[in-house]
Design a protein around this motif. Structure first.
Motif: not given
Length: 657
Positions: A4-5, A346-350, A370-373, A517-518
């Motif tokens: 995670a970044t 929300v970060d689209p890459t995550k 499921d939409a997962e982040l 987090e994002h």
């Protein structure tokens, strides 16, 4: 598993973020001065404001834009309702117990944690040099080069990864087998664990003072209230189909082992939609053409069952046309869910959509995603989107007799040729007495295929035999004096059907934490300064007012600005402390405040103000009217900072530590 970044690509230290969130009172453990209670949290001022803004955006994005009917149903639910829906018998997770310590674990989570920990240790071990103390008595250390910690066999690594890819598909017996096969023990004792057992997640309660036992539950979801009000909502909607209801409210689940902060709690806010659709015609959606080119990152069930978590980017039009996503309405809502999450920041890459596998999908569901982040806890389910078919309305209708159906006048009358059964009830009653009703129900339940067969039997032998469970030997004979079966035509002017339901279900707390987090990052060279880059629309406070000093001439300007911003609906906060401007801005960067307005001595001369943007720390200067108009435009999402900074003069200076 990927690392995670932060928003700026830095390694994300969860401890630093959670320290900021708790210190700035986004949330805090409930009942903390009494030692706290696991799985329960209180939101502080910025957390409340953030949640309210997310819910407000949800309402605008779904309820208003999709013309939904919002309802607010009670959280107390009688047992009969949840017994009918299947929750009393089936709403459970698998738990296992350490007999030595008495600790209880959720079985799938324990397997997941242990295997992920072993894979991480293996990854760290590969190619790692270590220091070995060969002479403890002399306390001398010598570095041994090219010495490696024992690592996992490649086949074992592959088996672990394949198991993790399919972890949501395992039932209780399978989880028990995994615990034995991978030699998973009690974490604190090393003891053999008891076999997994089902644990119902609902909180029981007593409704009314006279109940001698629990006769109700705190709702585990908001959906059932919407289903029970279907007929009233259909009437309110003037019998027009399709339509959607929506509900936002608290739900409760007695989690086996609450963990991961806001991600797995016992009381949480849900936002759910029930979109009622005609099952005929492929569940098409009138706006699907508008979104069909939108691309989504999908992880389908076949890939998971192969032991992989490889995703593919697919347009929703292609996903529906190939049958990967079951129908247009389900696909439409997947796109709308993605659009909502991206609006939040929300970060689209995550973000990915993971399809449910057979064992984890409800038996009545046609399809579920499921939409997962992605977070420091791994991929977290934040939104579920399921095609629940006609299950809920059907079971409640069968239980209560309530007409939870749609009746529509046909454009053209439908002529139906079918086998009809006539019973001589005057003779049926005296012959069968108390069993007469059961025999009558068995006759009425006959399918068209059986009616055709029995008509031939009746014509040939003058009698038929029916399966009548609970009556006599279970078989009943009827003669031609009691029953007639003939093929006839009837004209049907009204179509009656039970709608299917597409249900997007949002866990607001999980979305909030994943979002935090994002958007979190730290400034280069000053890692102590955390920044939460919330989009202006959802930021708890929109503007910080910063007078240059405590000079009395600044106070009238601060008061006027506060009043003007409130009148245009922009939440703001004043920081007139003695700290430097830089420190005051830094404190509010941690709160996610996107803009700052500085009042200085130039303001006294010409009413001009500086406007500072949080992420870039760049500033522009303009008149009070222009600055307020710019802030309003930014907060409403009508303009971006790039657009504002191009049309208003840049300003250098002011911000110092």
């Amino acid at each position: 598993m990927a690392e995670a970044t932060t928003k700026k690509g830095q390694p994300l230290d969860r401890g630093v973020l959670e320290s900021v969130l708790r210190r700035r009172l986004f949330y805090t453990p409930s009942f903390e001065i009494y030692g706290g209670e696991r799985g329960l949290f209180d939101y502080g001022p910025p957390g409340c404001a953030l949640q309210a803004n997310v819910v407000d955006l949800w309402r605008k994005h779904f309820v208003l834009e999709e013309d939904m009917l919002e309802v607010d149903c009670t959280m107390l639910t009688p047992e009969a309702v949840l017994k009918t829906s299947g929750h009393v018998d089936k709403f459970a997770d698998w738990m296992c117990k350490d007999p030595k310590s008495g600790e209880i674990f959720r079985a799938d989570h324990l397997v997941e944690q242990v295997l992920e920990a072993r894979l991480k240790a293996d990854k760290d071990a590969r190619g790692m040099t270590i220091e070995v103390d060969e002479a403890k008595e002399a306390k001398k250390k010598r570095k041994i080069k090219d010495t490696k910690i024992e690592k996992l066999d490649d086949a074992v690594v592959q088996e672990y990864e394949e198991t993790l890819a399919k972890i949501d598909n395992y039932g209780g017996d399978e989880l028990g087998d995994l615990i034995k096969r991978f030699n998973i023990k009690g974490p604190s004792t090393g003891a053999e664990l008891d076999p997994p057992k089902a644990f119902n997640l609902m909180f029981q309660t007593q409704i009314g003072p006279s109940a001698d036992r629990p006769n109700g539950y705190l709702r585990p979801e908001t959906a059932q209230g919407q289903f029970l009000n279907f007929q009233k909502l259909l009437e309110f909607n003037q019998q027009s189909m399709p339509f959607a209801s929506a509900s936002i409210g608290k739900s409760f689940r007695n989690e086996i082992s609450p963990r991961s902060g806001l991600l797995r709690v016992r009381e949480f806010l849900m936002a759910e939609i029930e979109h009622f659709v005609d099952p005929e015609g492929g569940k098409k959606h009138p706006r699907f053409e508008d979104v069909k080119e939108t691309k989504l990152t999908l992880l389908n069930r076949k890939v998971q069952l192969s032991g992989s978590t490889k995703t593919e980017v697919v347009s929703i039009g292609d996903a529906v046309s190939t049958g990967l996503v079951d129908n247009e309405t389900l696909g439409y809502f997947l796109v709308r869910i993605q659009e909502f999450l991206l609006k939040l920041g929300v970060d689209p890459t995550k973000l990915r959509f993971r399809q449910h596998m057979a064992n984890e999908m409800a038996h009545y569901a046609a399809d579920c995603w499921d939409a997962e982040l992605f977070t420091t806890y791994g991929w977290i389910e934040c939104v579920g989107c399921a095609d629940r078919s006609a299950y809920d309305l059907t079971v409640h209708m069968n239980k209560t007799g309530a007409p939870l159906v749609v009746r529509q006048t046909r454009a053209e009358p439908l002529v139906i040729e079918e086998y009809q059964v006539d019973l001589d009830r005057k003779k049926l009653g005296p012959k069968f007495r108390k069993d007469a009703k059961a025999v009558e129900n068995a006759v009425e339940a006959l399918s068209q295929e059986l009616r055709e067969k029995l008509s031939l039997d009746l014509e040939k032998s003058g009698k038929i035999e029916l399966q009548t469970p609970g009556v006599g030997t279970g078989t009943t004979e009827l003669g031609s004096d009691l029953v007639k079966i003939e093929k006839r035509k009837r004209t049907d002017y009204v179509r009656e059907y039970t709608p299917n339901v597409i249900e997007p279900s949002f866990g607001i707390g999980r979305i909030l934490y994943s979002l935090m987090e994002h958007v979190f990052w730290t400034r280069a060279g000053d890692e102590a300064r955390g920044v939460l880059s919330f989009p202006p629309m959802v930021a708890p406070t929109k503007v910080l007012l910063v007078p240059l000093s405590s000079h009395p001439d600044f106070k009238p300007f601060v008061k006027k600005l506060t009043s003007r911003l409130r009148r245009v609906g922009v939440p703001n906060k004043v920081d007139d402390s003695s700290a430097s401007i830089g420190k005051r801005y830094a404190r509010n960067d941690e709160l996610g405040t996107p803009f700052g307005i500085t009042i200085d001595f130039q303001t006294i001369k010409d009413d001009s103000l500086t406007l500072r943007e949080r992420d870039s720390t760049k500033q522009v200067r303009a008149s009070e009217d222009d600055i307020i108009a710019a802030v309003k435009s930014l907060v409403d999402g009508e303009e971006t900072w790039e657009q504002v900074s191009k049309r208003l003069p840049a300003f250098e200076g002011q911000e110092v530590d």
